[in-house]
Motif scaffolding. Structure first.
Motif, short mmCIF file in Angstrom:
data_model
loop_
_atom_site.label_atom_id
_atom_site.label_comp_id
_atom_site.label_asym_id
_atom_site.label_seq_id
_atom_site.Cartn_x
_atom_site.Cartn_y
_atom_site.Cartn_z
N TYR A 1 0.85 -1.17 0.00
CA TYR A 1 0.00 0.00 0.00
C TYR A 1 0.89 1.23 0.00
O TYR A 1 2.09 1.15 0.28
CB TYR A 1 -0.87 0.04 1.26
CG TYR A 1 -2.08 -0.85 1.24
CD1 TYR A 1 -1.96 -2.23 1.32
CD2 TYR A 1 -3.36 -0.31 1.20
CE1 TYR A 1 -3.09 -3.05 1.33
CE2 TYR A 1 -4.49 -1.12 1.21
CZ TYR A 1 -4.35 -2.48 1.27
OH TYR A 1 -5.45 -3.28 1.29
N ARG A 2 0.29 2.38 -0.30
CA ARG A 2 1.02 3.64 -0.17
C ARG A 2 0.08 4.72 0.32
O ARG A 2 -1.13 4.66 0.10
CB ARG A 2 1.68 4.05 -1.49
CG ARG A 2 0.70 4.40 -2.60
CD ARG A 2 1.45 4.67 -3.89
NE ARG A 2 0.55 5.01 -5.00
CZ ARG A 2 0.95 5.16 -6.26
NH1 ARG A 2 2.25 5.02 -6.57
NH2 ARG A 2 0.08 5.45 -7.19
N GLN A 3 0.68 5.71 0.98
CA GLN A 3 -0.09 6.84 1.48
C GLN A 3 0.69 8.12 1.24
O GLN A 3 1.78 8.30 1.79
CB GLN A 3 -0.42 6.69 2.96
CG GLN A 3 -1.37 7.75 3.49
CD GLN A 3 -1.92 7.41 4.84
OE1 GLN A 3 -1.38 6.59 5.58
NE2 GLN A 3 -3.05 8.02 5.19
N ALA A 4 0.13 8.98 0.39
CA ALA A 4 0.73 10.27 0.12
C ALA A 4 0.20 11.30 1.12
O ALA A 4 -0.89 11.10 1.70
CB ALA A 4 0.40 10.70 -1.31
N PRO A 5 0.92 12.39 1.33
CA PRO A 5 0.47 13.41 2.28
C PRO A 5 -0.93 13.91 1.94
O PRO A 5 -1.22 14.26 0.79
CB PRO A 5 1.51 14.52 2.13
CG PRO A 5 2.73 13.82 1.66
CD PRO A 5 2.24 12.71 0.76
N GLY A 6 -1.81 13.92 2.93
CA GLY A 6 -3.15 14.42 2.74
C GLY A 6 -4.09 13.49 2.01
O GLY A 6 -5.23 13.86 1.70
N LYS A 7 -3.63 12.27 1.72
CA LYS A 7 -4.48 11.32 0.98
C LYS A 7 -4.67 10.04 1.79
O LYS A 7 -3.92 9.76 2.72
CB LYS A 7 -3.84 10.99 -0.37
CG LYS A 7 -3.78 12.17 -1.33
CD LYS A 7 -3.30 11.73 -2.70
CE LYS A 7 -3.32 12.90 -3.67
NZ LYS A 7 -2.88 12.48 -5.03
#
Length: 115
Positions: free
Chosen positions: A37-43
């Motif tokens: 998984y990935r998580q970008a800033p604000g998402k």
């Protein structure tokens, strides 16, 4: 319990490549599917790729044909080969193990794509 430790993140220029690794330990026999998984800033955190115990893979549309997920059961490792990286791939990448009825996460590794 299952423990997951990611490595391989870093800073890369657009068009470059990185290979993320996830070392798996603990109750490995209970795991069926592995994923990234990935998580970008604000998402929100989003699924990038998964691989079943039999080796069947699936990818999020934006990374298909650029990323490849693989697993080495003998070494208890899962990998994510990322090619043709784009700035929008910048995120913290997490390894996940499905071990019903539980799920386990790693601590994440930062990937930054920037010139």
């Amino acid at each position: 319990q299952v423990q997951l430790v990611e490595s391989g993140g870093g800073l890369v220029q657009p068009g470059g490549s990185l290979r993320l690794s996830c070392a798996v330990s603990g109750r490995i026999f209970s795991i069926n599917t592995m994923g990234w998984y990935r998580q970008a800033p604000g998402k929100q955190r989003e699924l990038v790729a998964v691989i079943s115990s039999g080796g069947t893979t699936s990818y999020e549309a934006s990374v298909k044909d650029r990323f490849t997920i693989s697993r080495n059961n003998a070494k208890n490792m899962v990998y994510l080969q990322m090619n043709s990286l784009k700035p929008e791939d910048t995120a913290v990448y997490y390894c996940k193990a499905w071990a019903p009825p539980s799920n386990f996460w790693g601590q994440g590794t930062q990937v930054t794509v920037s010139s």
